[in-house]
Motif scaffolding. Structure first.
Motif, PDB file in Angstrom:
ATOM      1  N   VAL A  85      38.513  56.135 -39.945  1.00 12.67           N
ATOM      2  CA  VAL A  85      39.263  54.924 -40.267  1.00 12.67           C
ATOM      3  C   VAL A  85      39.823  54.341 -38.976  1.00 12.67           C
ATOM      4  N   ILE A  86      39.505  53.069 -38.713  1.00 14.72           N
ATOM      5  CA  ILE A  86      39.965  52.368 -37.512  1.00 14.72           C
ATOM      6  C   ILE A  86      40.714  51.123 -37.961  1.00 14.72           C
ATOM      7  N   ASN A  87      42.018  51.094 -37.669  1.00 16.30           N
ATOM      8  CA  ASN A  87      42.870  49.964 -38.065  1.00 16.30           C
ATOM      9  C   ASN A  87      42.715  49.629 -39.548  1.00 16.30           C
ATOM     10  N   GLY A  88      42.721  50.680 -40.377  1.00 16.07           N
ATOM     11  CA  GLY A  88      42.666  50.489 -41.817  1.00 16.07           C
ATOM     12  C   GLY A  88      41.289  50.223 -42.375  1.00 16.07           C
ATOM     13  N   ARG A  89      40.241  50.233 -41.512  1.00 10.96           N
ATOM     14  CA  ARG A  89      38.882  49.970 -41.976  1.00 10.96           C
ATOM     15  C   ARG A  89      38.042  51.220 -41.781  1.00 10.96           C
ATOM     16  N   GLU A  90      37.300  51.610 -42.821  1.00 15.25           N
ATOM     17  CA  GLU A  90      36.528  52.846 -42.763  1.00 15.25           C
ATOM     18  C   GLU A  90      35.135  52.580 -42.179  1.00 15.25           C
ATOM     19  N   PHE A  91      34.749  53.432 -41.217  1.00 16.78           N
ATOM     20  CA  PHE A  91      33.452  53.334 -40.580  1.00 16.78           C
ATOM     21  C   PHE A  91      32.682  54.640 -40.785  1.00 16.78           C
ATOM     22  N   MET A  92      31.379  54.508 -40.893  1.00 18.01           N
ATOM     23  CA  MET A  92      30.494  55.660 -40.830  1.00 18.01           C
ATOM     24  C   MET A  92      30.069  55.819 -39.366  1.00 18.01           C
ATOM     25  N   VAL A  93      30.271  57.014 -38.820  1.00 24.95           N
ATOM     26  CA  VAL A  93      29.988  57.263 -37.406  1.00 24.95           C
ATOM     27  C   VAL A  93      28.838  58.260 -37.311  1.00 24.95           C
ATOM     28  N   SER A  94      27.817  57.902 -36.535  1.00 27.09           N
ATOM     29  CA  SER A  94      26.674  58.778 -36.277  1.00 27.09           C
ATOM     30  C   SER A  94      26.622  59.072 -34.784  1.00 27.09           C
ATOM     31  N   GLU A  95      26.500  60.364 -34.451  1.00 27.78           N
ATOM     32  CA  GLU A  95      26.542  60.781 -33.051  1.00 27.78           C
ATOM     33  C   GLU A  95      25.197  61.341 -32.607  1.00 27.78           C
ATOM     34  N   VAL A  96      24.849  61.030 -31.371  1.00 23.16           N
ATOM     35  CA  VAL A  96      23.721  61.661 -30.673  1.00 23.16           C
ATOM     36  C   VAL A  96      24.293  62.294 -29.407  1.00 23.16           C
ATOM     37  N   VAL A  97      24.128  63.606 -29.270  1.00 23.01           N
ATOM     38  CA  VAL A  97      24.704  64.338 -28.139  1.00 23.01           C
ATOM     39  C   VAL A  97      23.571  64.824 -27.234  1.00 23.01           C
ATOM     40  N   ILE A  98      23.725  64.562 -25.938  1.00 25.17           N
ATOM     41  CA  ILE A  98      22.730  64.953 -24.943  1.00 25.17           C
ATOM     42  C   ILE A  98      23.452  65.699 -23.818  1.00 25.17           C
ATOM     43  N   VAL A  99      22.980  66.896 -23.491  1.00 25.19           N
ATOM     44  CA  VAL A  99      23.559  67.700 -22.419  1.00 25.19           C
ATOM     45  C   VAL A  99      22.862  67.324 -21.108  1.00 25.19           C
ATOM     46  N   VAL A 115      23.741  26.616 -29.157  1.00 21.36           N
ATOM     47  CA  VAL A 115      24.242  27.805 -29.850  1.00 21.36           C
ATOM     48  C   VAL A 115      25.512  28.258 -29.141  1.00 21.36           C
ATOM     49  N   PHE A 116      26.537  28.581 -29.924  1.00 26.33           N
ATOM     50  CA  PHE A 116      27.814  29.031 -29.364  1.00 26.33           C
ATOM     51  C   PHE A 116      27.926  30.543 -29.558  1.00 26.33           C
ATOM     52  N   VAL A 117      28.065  31.259 -28.444  1.00 26.74           N
ATOM     53  CA  VAL A 117      28.086  32.728 -28.458  1.00 26.74           C
ATOM     54  C   VAL A 117      29.446  33.199 -27.961  1.00 26.74           C
ATOM     55  N   THR A 118      30.095  34.032 -28.755  1.00 26.41           N
ATOM     56  CA  THR A 118      31.418  34.549 -28.394  1.00 26.41           C
ATOM     57  C   THR A 118      31.338  36.041 -28.111  1.00 26.41           C
ATOM     58  N   GLU A 119      32.382  36.560 -27.474  1.00 24.59           N
ATOM     59  CA  GLU A 119      32.462  37.991 -27.177  1.00 24.59           C
ATOM     60  C   GLU A 119      32.675  38.778 -28.464  1.00 24.59           C
ATOM     61  N   GLN A 120      32.203  40.012 -28.445  1.00 22.46           N
ATOM     62  CA  GLN A 120      32.493  40.919 -29.553  1.00 22.46           C
ATOM     63  C   GLN A 120      33.968  41.319 -29.504  1.00 22.46           C
ATOM     64  N   PRO A 121      34.608  41.504 -30.639  1.00 27.02           N
ATOM     65  CA  PRO A 121      35.981  42.012 -30.626  1.00 27.02           C
ATOM     66  C   PRO A 121      36.024  43.409 -29.999  1.00 27.02           C
ATOM     67  N   PRO A 122      37.181  43.863 -29.525  1.00 28.31           N
ATOM     68  CA  PRO A 122      37.276  45.218 -28.966  1.00 28.31           C
ATOM     69  C   PRO A 122      36.791  46.258 -29.965  1.00 28.31           C
ATOM     70  N   ALA A 123      36.234  47.347 -29.423  1.00 30.89           N
ATOM     71  CA  ALA A 123      35.642  48.373 -30.287  1.00 30.89           C
ATOM     72  C   ALA A 123      36.669  48.995 -31.219  1.00 30.89           C
TER      73      ALA A 123
END
Length: 577
Positions: free
Chosen positions: A190-204, A119-127
């Protein structure tokens, strides 16, 4: 003749069984051999012509999740053949050319092996490249906080495709007090012309000790719905009925190193309040002109951002000619995306016993300012109060000074009761006989304080919180079993409770914290505890069976529920003693 026929039948059965055992073959298949880190691969171990036990302990470079088994029968030219398929999801843990090593399968005591698969495994592209369809991040608002300074940990899920069955596992946050916000924020970006849905979890977070602390990775298991993908060899009935496939991914954030600084020593001659953050102090008097025996209310307010919940009542420098009665503090504290903020209000009733012109000296509060990195002392203005003589006679004031402390009744003058007291009897008729106490009652009264003290010590001992890992995980196991036995639980809740109970019991026996174990990890941990290999394997196999039902989506009838619950309960009892 009958004996000969029986012998022939036995030999025929043995021959068929031998032929079937020899004919049993094993093979392994994957749905793809090129993936990125965190993406999953569907693995099938197929046994043709028999039953067998699969051992995946050799897959050291992969995380494994069992998805149950399936079987099928075929009849060709009058001969029946059976095929048993073990389904798994595996996730590579590193990059490069990895090998799914030969998998051992035990069939009727004989061990067979599948062929290795590359199996060939590559790195994920930058976030921030926009080329990743699903990824997670974690960040903190402060990497070098002071001890006691609050800061915010934010976990984000970015997805540009449809996801399902997300399971979030927060870090342990060792060395911190942690409080998660209930409201979770969701928005589009929108990141580099691509739309993302972002879900946040905040912890103090509030660090409770200094030094270099590490926030471990947060883990998210999520199913990615495949769009427009042609049905593959693992689609099965889902593809036949038009259901969309999902690919399981295990996403992890990077660990975060936090350097917690100790607070410097406070300046000499100051009393540190223990507050860390940014605060304000005010003091007001509701009435600056009152009469003797009337009351005025002094209100001291501490407000700001930080550990406001730890604020205590400041020292009230009231004149000696005043009696003071403190009310219970009032607090208005909110937990938001920047941490704790709000105010605490302390009210004190001031009751003068003499007339005159008086001054309430300034009130001081010393806290540590995180913005300037230094101690600050807040001071209120001195408050003048004029007390005029009371309309009541002097005798009333004297009775007031001698009276016991009354209960607080703010903004209400003190009422005297001296006029209602009957005159003392001074003649011989006032003398009455006093009965002596029996020795037994006297002894009991003398022993009563000792008994009360002993009872308080016993109560304190049993109510003291036990924060040992084995105690915490043991309690979690018991609570999970209780949840599993509750009525109305869905199959998913029931299986999750059993899985949590078994994992918690294993961790409790080992004296460690944890929330998830693989089959191999469970077996190895039990073996390390001195369990026999077969007992450790049976308990680990129970864990795998529970996971298999959970991921396969198979409906549980009452018999299956009862069997899984009974086996899990017996395992938990054996682990928690």
């Amino acid at each position: 003749m009958t004996a000969v026929r029986s012998l022939m039948m036995v030999l025929l059965v043995l021959a068929c069984a031998s032929e079937a055992a020899q004919a049993a073959t094993v093979r392994a298949l994957v749905d793809r051999d090129r993936v990125m880190v965190g993406e999953s691969i569907s693995l099938q171990v197929i046994i043709d012509g028999g039953d067998g036990e699969v051992d995946l302990s050799g897959l050291t470079d992969f995380k494994t999740i069992s998805r149950g088994t399936s079987s099928s029968f075929q009849m060709i030219n009058g001969r029946t053949s059976r095929q048993l398929t073990h389904n798994y999801v595996i996730i590579p843990t590193k990059t490069g050319e990895l090998t799914i090593s030969a998998i051992s399968v035990t069939i009727d005591g004989k061990v067979s092996y599948t062929r290795p698969i590359r199996v060939f495994v590559t790195e994920q592209p930058p976030a921030d490249s926009g080329r990743r369809d699903v990824y997670v991040t974690a960040e903190v608002s402060e990497t070098s906080p002071w001890r006691g300074q609050q800061f915010v940990y934010t976990f984000r899920l970015f997805n540009s495709v449809q996801v399902a069955d997300a399971k979030f596992q927060a870090p342990e946050f060792t060395g911190f007090n942690a409080e998660q916000l209930e409201d979770q924020k969701t928005y589009r970006k929108v990141i580099n012309g691509r739309e993302f849905m972002v879900s946040e979890v905040v912890i103090v977070l509030v660090p409770v000790k200094s030094g270099v602390l590490t926030i471990e990775p947060a883990v998210l298991q999520v199913g990615v719905v495949q769009r427009g993908r042609q049905p593959g060899p693992f689609s099965g009935m889902d593809a036949f009925f038009g259901r969309r496939e999902t690919t399981t991914r295990i996403l992890e954030t990077k660990p975060i190193e936090i350097r917690v600084r100790d607070l410097p020593p406070p300046p000499g001659g100051t009393a540190f309040s223990g507050l860390v953050g940014r605060f304000e102090l005010t003091a007001t008097l509701d009435n600056a002109a009152i009469q003797e025996a009337d009351s005025a209310t002094l209100t001291v307010t501490i407000q700001g951002r930080g550990n406001i919940m730890d604020a205590t009542a400041p020292v009230i420098p009231s004149p000696q000619s005043f009696k003071t009665y403190a009310d219970n503090p009032e607090e208005e504290i909110q937990l938001g995306r920047k941490g704790y903020s709000g105010r605490k209000i302390f009210r004190t009733a001031l009751v003068p016993v003499t007339a005159g012109q008086f001054t309430i000296d300034p009130i001081f509060l010393t806290y540590f300012d995180v913005e300037t990195a230094e101690y600050r002392t807040l001071t209120t203005e001195a408050l003048a109060i004029h007390v005029s003589p009371s309309d009541k006679d002097v005798t009333d004031a004297e009775v007031f000074r001698a009276a016991p402390t009354p209960s607080l009744n703010l903004k209400k003058s003190v009422e005297f009761t001296g006029r209602d007291i009957l005159p003392l009897k001074t003649d011989l008729a006032a003398i009455e006989s006093i009965h002596t106490m029996r020795p037994l009652w006297f002894a009991l009264l003398m022993a009563l304080p000792v008994l009360i003290f002993a009872a308080a010590m016993v109560l304190t001992k049993f109510s003291r919180k036990d924060d040992r890992p084995e105690k915490i995980m043991g309690d979690r196991a018991k609570q999970a079993l209780k949840a599993a036995t509750g009525s109305g639980a869905t199959d998913g809740d029931f299986l999750s409770a059993l899985h949590r109970a078994l994992v918690s019991a294993i961790c409790s026996r080992q004296g460690a914290m944890g929330a998830s174990l693989t089959w191999a990890e469970a077996r190895d941990r039990l073996s390390d505890l001195g369990w026999r290999e077969e007992d450790a394997a049976d308990t680990a196999r129970l864990l795998e069976t529970i996971e298999s039902f959970n991921y396969s989506g198979e409906t549980l009838d009452e018999n299956k529920r009862a069997d899984l619950l009974d086996r899990t309960r017996r395992a938990v009892r054996q682990l928690i003693r």
